[in-house]
Design an enzyme around this catalytic site. Sequence first.
Site, PDB file in Angstrom:
ATOM      1  N   ARG A  32      -7.708   2.265 -14.658  1.00 52.55           N
ATOM      2  CA  ARG A  32      -7.603   2.983 -13.379  1.00 52.55           C
ATOM      3  C   ARG A  32      -8.313   4.342 -13.387  1.00 52.55           C
ATOM      4  O   ARG A  32      -9.011   4.676 -12.430  1.00 52.55           O
ATOM      5  CB  ARG A  32      -6.141   3.137 -12.951  1.00 52.55           C
ATOM      6  CG  ARG A  32      -5.386   1.817 -12.785  1.00 52.55           C
ATOM      7  CD  ARG A  32      -4.048   1.972 -12.075  1.00 52.55           C
ATOM      8  NE  ARG A  32      -4.213   2.287 -10.679  1.00 52.55           N
ATOM      9  CZ  ARG A  32      -4.055   3.476 -10.155  1.00 52.55           C
ATOM     10  NH1 ARG A  32      -3.686   4.486 -10.924  1.00 52.55           N
ATOM     11  NH2 ARG A  32      -4.251   3.685  -8.883  1.00 52.55           N
ATOM     12  N   GLY A  39       0.779  -1.235   0.000  1.00 51.75           N
ATOM     13  CA  GLY A  39       0.000   0.000   0.000  1.00 51.75           C
ATOM     14  C   GLY A  39       0.805   1.275   0.000  1.00 51.75           C
ATOM     15  O   GLY A  39       0.213   2.359   0.107  1.00 51.75           O
ATOM     16  N   CYS A  47     -16.751   1.669 -26.831  1.00 53.58           N
ATOM     17  CA  CYS A  47     -18.109   2.142 -27.033  1.00 53.58           C
ATOM     18  C   CYS A  47     -18.792   2.348 -25.684  1.00 53.58           C
ATOM     19  O   CYS A  47     -19.787   1.708 -25.350  1.00 53.58           O
ATOM     20  CB  CYS A  47     -18.856   1.117 -27.885  1.00 53.58           C
ATOM     21  SG  CYS A  47     -20.384   1.765 -28.497  1.00 53.58           S
ATOM     22  N   GLU A  72       4.468  -6.185   1.640  1.00 55.84           N
ATOM     23  CA  GLU A  72       4.052  -6.700   0.322  1.00 55.84           C
ATOM     24  C   GLU A  72       3.815  -5.540  -0.647  1.00 55.84           C
ATOM     25  O   GLU A  72       2.674  -5.256  -1.025  1.00 55.84           O
ATOM     26  CB  GLU A  72       2.743  -7.490   0.476  1.00 55.84           C
ATOM     27  CG  GLU A  72       2.794  -8.628   1.474  1.00 55.84           C
ATOM     28  CD  GLU A  72       1.406  -9.076   1.915  1.00 55.84           C
ATOM     29  OE1 GLU A  72       0.398  -8.447   1.537  1.00 55.84           O
ATOM     30  OE2 GLU A  72       1.338 -10.065   2.655  1.00 55.84           O
ATOM     31  N   PRO A  73       4.849  -4.839  -1.058  1.00 51.31           N
ATOM     32  CA  PRO A  73       4.651  -3.694  -1.950  1.00 51.31           C
ATOM     33  C   PRO A  73       4.354  -4.113  -3.391  1.00 51.31           C
ATOM     34  O   PRO A  73       5.010  -5.001  -3.928  1.00 51.31           O
ATOM     35  CB  PRO A  73       5.999  -2.959  -1.873  1.00 51.31           C
ATOM     36  CG  PRO A  73       6.983  -4.023  -1.497  1.00 51.31           C
ATOM     37  CD  PRO A  73       6.255  -5.066  -0.704  1.00 51.31           C
ATOM     38  N   GLY A  74       3.345  -3.486  -3.961  1.00 46.28           N
ATOM     39  CA  GLY A  74       3.052  -3.691  -5.387  1.00 46.28           C
ATOM     40  C   GLY A  74       3.397  -2.423  -6.145  1.00 46.28           C
ATOM     41  O   GLY A  74       4.425  -2.315  -6.817  1.00 46.28           O
ATOM     42  N   TYR A 128      -1.051  -2.396 -12.071  1.00 46.92           N
ATOM     43  CA  TYR A 128      -2.491  -2.508 -12.332  1.00 46.92           C
ATOM     44  C   TYR A 128      -2.881  -1.857 -13.667  1.00 46.92           C
ATOM     45  O   TYR A 128      -3.984  -1.341 -13.803  1.00 46.92           O
ATOM     46  CB  TYR A 128      -3.303  -1.918 -11.163  1.00 46.92           C
ATOM     47  CG  TYR A 128      -2.863  -2.436  -9.812  1.00 46.92           C
ATOM     48  CD1 TYR A 128      -3.183  -3.732  -9.417  1.00 46.92           C
ATOM     49  CD2 TYR A 128      -2.101  -1.657  -8.944  1.00 46.92           C
ATOM     50  CE1 TYR A 128      -2.763  -4.222  -8.184  1.00 46.92           C
ATOM     51  CE2 TYR A 128      -1.673  -2.145  -7.713  1.00 46.92           C
ATOM     52  CZ  TYR A 128      -2.010  -3.421  -7.342  1.00 46.92           C
ATOM     53  OH  TYR A 128      -1.591  -3.907  -6.126  1.00 46.92           O
TER      54      TYR A 128
HETATM   55  N1  LLP Z   1      -0.988  -7.059  -0.160  1.00 49.20           N
HETATM   56  C1  LLP Z   1      -2.304  -7.319  -0.248  1.00 49.20           C
HETATM   57  C2  LLP Z   1      -2.905  -8.317   0.620  1.00 49.20           C
HETATM   58  C3  LLP Z   1      -3.093  -6.605  -1.173  1.00 49.20           C
HETATM   59  O1  LLP Z   1      -4.400  -6.836  -1.249  1.00 49.20           O
HETATM   60  C4  LLP Z   1      -2.480  -5.639  -2.017  1.00 49.20           C
HETATM   61  C5  LLP Z   1      -3.259  -4.904  -3.016  1.00 49.20           C
HETATM   62  C6  LLP Z   1      -1.094  -5.420  -1.891  1.00 49.20           C
HETATM   63  C7  LLP Z   1      -0.387  -6.149  -0.943  1.00 49.20           C
HETATM   64  C8  LLP Z   1      -0.351  -4.418  -2.737  1.00 49.20           C
HETATM   65  O2  LLP Z   1      -0.834  -3.121  -2.618  1.00 49.20           O
HETATM   66  P1  LLP Z   1      -0.005  -1.930  -3.331  1.00 49.20           P
HETATM   67  O3  LLP Z   1       1.361  -1.891  -2.690  1.00 49.20           O
HETATM   68  O4  LLP Z   1       0.091  -2.253  -4.774  1.00 49.20           O
HETATM   69  O5  LLP Z   1      -0.805  -0.705  -3.081  1.00 49.20           O
HETATM   70  N2  LLP Z   1      -6.016  -1.978  -8.563  1.00 49.20           N
HETATM   71  C9  LLP Z   1      -5.898  -0.938  -7.561  1.00 49.20           C
HETATM   72  C10 LLP Z   1      -5.096  -1.387  -6.369  1.00 49.20           C
HETATM   73  C11 LLP Z   1      -5.682  -2.612  -5.722  1.00 49.20           C
HETATM   74  C12 LLP Z   1      -4.817  -3.189  -4.670  1.00 49.20           C
HETATM   75  C13 LLP Z   1      -5.307  -4.537  -4.245  1.00 49.20           C
HETATM   76  N3  LLP Z   1      -4.502  -5.104  -3.211  1.00 49.20           N
HETATM   77  C14 LLP Z   1      -5.277   0.298  -8.197  1.00 49.20           C
HETATM   78  O6  LLP Z   1      -4.950   0.245  -9.380  1.00 49.20           O
HETATM   79  O7  LLP Z   1      -5.150   1.321  -7.539  1.00 49.20           O
END
Ligand code: LLP
Length: 410
Positions: free
Chosen positions: A309, A231, A339, A270-272, A367
């Site tokens: 997004r 997050g 469309c 858990e960084p995405g 994403y």
């Molecule tokens: N760990 C868990 C359990 C999660 O559910 C998520 C994201 C992450 C880690 C990674 O979060 P991040 O570091 O990427 O913020 N599609 C949306 C974001 C959905 C995130 C879902 N879970 C967007 O494009 O903003």
Amino acid sequence: MKTAFFYFRMTEQLSREQLLQLANEFGTPLYIYNADKIEIQYNRLTSAFKNNKTRFFYACKALTNINILKFVKSIGCSVDCSSINEVKLALFAGFEPSNVLYTSNGIGFEEIEEAQSLGVIINIDSLSNLKKFGEKYGSSYPVGVRLRPNIMAGGNLKIATGHDKSKFGIPVEQLEELLQIITHYQINITNLHMHTGSDIKDADVFLRGIEVLFDIVPHFPNLTSIDLGGGFKVAYKEGDSAIDIDNLAARVMAAFDNNEHTKNLEIWFEPGKFLVSECGYFITKVNVIKETAAATFAGVNSGFNHLIRPMFYDAYHRIENLSNPDGEIKEFSITGYICETDTFAWQRPMNEVREGDLLVFYNAGAYGYEMSSNYNSRYKPAEVLVRNGKPKLIRKRDNFEDLLSGQIID
Ligand code: LLP
């Protein structure tokens, strides 16, 4: 003999010229990822958390291309998965099961059984599945539980997961029931997990979550780690600031060190987005300019089938006209060819946009491709990874056969 030293300077950003060249070479719409930037971001995390007890698991739901997974593995990062298929992709990419975390939610127990048979680390997020897990495995397989700390956090409600109306995790107020199940089946709980949302800028959120978890830690004598989820906010807008990782690290490490129950525990994240958002560029071509009383529309060869997004979360992506960098600044509304109403940006000032110009969307790594679809029977874009200055096609553009693939044709 002299030793030769080579210094590679890693590239934070691909240049306009590089992006134009890649768009010309591979066509548009096109996703481009800069591997250097992923490594830079990973190094930021590891140098902020200067201890040997913090582990990072890349939340691969953000971008699962096998080449990205392999690259993430090559820099020493572990991986977090949200489905059994992501687990299988991670193993296919070469991750050891001990470096693969499966944080499930809302799944049938058979996925947990499969994950167990693959030997990966598992976090369970419901009492029901935990009970089934206890019945089948007892204390034989260490496992984590995902808790819901009842904290509202995240950039918007759609990506807020820790609040008291969220489906995610076991609500902390159900602690007693949770402990009964654990005791009854003698389940070996080694990890407590929480993830409160995405786009979190304020380190306080993590500290508040830590307080909630630390309160209950003494009930879990076998813990070896606490997993604080992902997050971390990155900057999407001009002038936007990202989460201050150094500040977060100092405060989180101090909190763990100052508590006798947690000072020897590993800290997991858990960084995405933090790892792969800024590495990504999405390039589109302007098909049509349409002047109306309300706006001048620039319609591009894309839509929410490729980057959802902005439409789904009202997310802001910086957009630049690569083809006309000195053009007069005017307002354009950038829309797609789907469309439906697929507005990427409304009345955005930018260098004059003309038909045929190439526009880049920044922060498209996380994403972006991952949430794309074939809606309107459009092809999904190609993906290119730039590493050490060299581009490599890592996914071909869809073709007509791809649209038919899997369909039964009599
Ligand atoms: N760990 C868990 C359990 C999660 O559910 C998520 C994201 C992450 C880690 C990674 O979060 P991040 O570091 O990427 O913020 N599609 C949306 C974001 C959905 C995130 C879902 N879970 C967007 O494009 O903003």
